[in-house]
Design a protein around this motif. Structure first.
Motif, PDB file in Angstrom:
ATOM      1  N   GLY A   1     -26.333 -80.020  -9.134  1.00 20.72           N
ATOM      2  CA  GLY A   1     -25.828 -78.743  -9.420  1.00 20.72           C
ATOM      3  C   GLY A   1     -24.302 -78.413  -9.114  1.00 20.72           C
ATOM      4  O   GLY A   1     -23.815 -79.439  -8.671  1.00 20.72           O
ATOM      5  N   LYS A   2     -24.075 -76.983  -9.221  1.00 21.10           N
ATOM      6  CA  LYS A   2     -22.741 -76.856  -8.865  1.00 21.10           C
ATOM      7  C   LYS A   2     -22.469 -76.824  -7.467  1.00 21.10           C
ATOM      8  O   LYS A   2     -23.334 -76.193  -6.826  1.00 21.10           O
ATOM      9  CB  LYS A   2     -22.423 -75.673  -9.419  1.00 21.10           C
TER      10      LYS A   2
ATOM     11  N   ASN B   1     -18.391 -81.970 -20.740  1.00 21.50           N
ATOM     12  CA  ASN B   1     -19.802 -82.036 -20.016  1.00 21.50           C
ATOM     13  C   ASN B   1     -19.989 -83.667 -19.797  1.00 21.50           C
ATOM     14  O   ASN B   1     -20.852 -83.837 -19.032  1.00 21.50           O
ATOM     15  CB  ASN B   1     -20.715 -81.529 -20.535  1.00 21.50           C
TER      16      ASN B   1
ATOM     17  N   GLN C   1     -21.753 -77.838 -18.044  1.00 19.32           N
ATOM     18  CA  GLN C   1     -22.708 -78.314 -16.979  1.00 19.32           C
ATOM     19  C   GLN C   1     -22.585 -79.753 -17.146  1.00 19.32           C
ATOM     20  O   GLN C   1     -23.344 -80.602 -17.792  1.00 19.32           O
ATOM     21  CB  GLN C   1     -24.081 -77.872 -17.391  1.00 19.32           C
TER      22      GLN C   1
END
Length: 245
Positions: A2-3, A184, A221
């Motif tokens: 995830g970020k 991405n 993402q």
């Protein structure tokens, strides 16, 4: 993964942290693959980062510089992202000219120039048909409307998935931009966002649910690492407990 979100006390701290991270990723890429490919963004916050990078002692001959987007203006135009980065960084270090890969804007036809740059990317990265380049580092900012690169809300560029470079649109003015799939596919994407005017858009970008066509930064993402560096004024109203990974 995830970020990863970090909030820095000031713009100067944001630049300092960005410099540390970018240096780490440059060093890592060169150690693993012999070169580092980095795609730059425009804007005032990255400009300060580029000036800081220019003061470092890095193996410039092993760093290849690209741009994630470009205004459709000549390279000597005041609005040119290329011109800004050259003045802040590239003209101040001994980087070979062959290592600098700007987006072309001279054809008088943005679609033709986007196709030309796509060909350059395909040749540089030795791509087969349908393959995407893997950039080591992609630097991004975010506008107060939630756009990133030249991927603006409700524009056709957001839907392009069969090209590496397409034509973005800002109030009727064409821009060249990396496509969402290309961004991405990067190993490392770093957003740098500063200023109170970014609060509302950040809230939508970080929300559990929101419209990515309205806030295009939500579309980013990457398959690799995603970092958001925010200053306190931009992050003030965010609930980061649910945003961080």
């Amino acid at each position: 993964m995830g970020k990863i979100v970090e909030v820095l006390p000031s713009g100067a701290d944001l630049i300092s942290r960005s410099l540390t991270l970018v240096q780490e990723k440059i060093t890592e890429a060169i150690a693993q693959r012999g070169i580092c490919t980095i795609a730059l963004s425009g804007g005032s916050t990255p400009k300060a980062l580029y000036a800081a990078i220019a003061t470092q002692n890095l193996p410039w001959e092993k760093i290849h510089v690209f741009w994630g987007d470009e205004r459709y203006v000549p390279p000597d135009h005041p609005d040119s992202n290329q011109k800004m980065a050259r003045q802040a960084w590239l003209e101040r270090v001994n980087i070979p000219s062959r290592n600098i890969h700007p987006m072309p804007t001279a054809a008088g036809n943005p679609t033709a120039d986007a196709a030309q740059h796509q060909t350059e990317l395909e040749e540089f990265f030795s791509l087969s048909a349908g393959e995407l380049p893997i950039f080591d580092i992609v630097l991004l900012g975010m506008g107060d409307d939630g756009h990133t690169a030249s991927l603006f809300p409700y524009t056709e560029a957001l839907q392009v998935s069969d090209r590496l470079v397409t034509v973005g649109n800002k109030d009727g003015q064409p821009r060249l931009t990396f496509t969402v799939p290309l961004i991405n596919n990067a190993r490392y994407v770093l957003f740098m966002v500063a200023g109170v005017n970014k609060q509302a858009a950040l809230a939508e970008v970080f929300a559990q649910e929101a419209d990515a066509i309205a806030y295009p930064a939500r579309l980013i993402q990457p398959q690799g690492e995603l970092w958001w560096l925010l200053d306190e004024s931009a992050a003030r109203n965010l609930n980061l407990v649910t945003s961080e990974s």
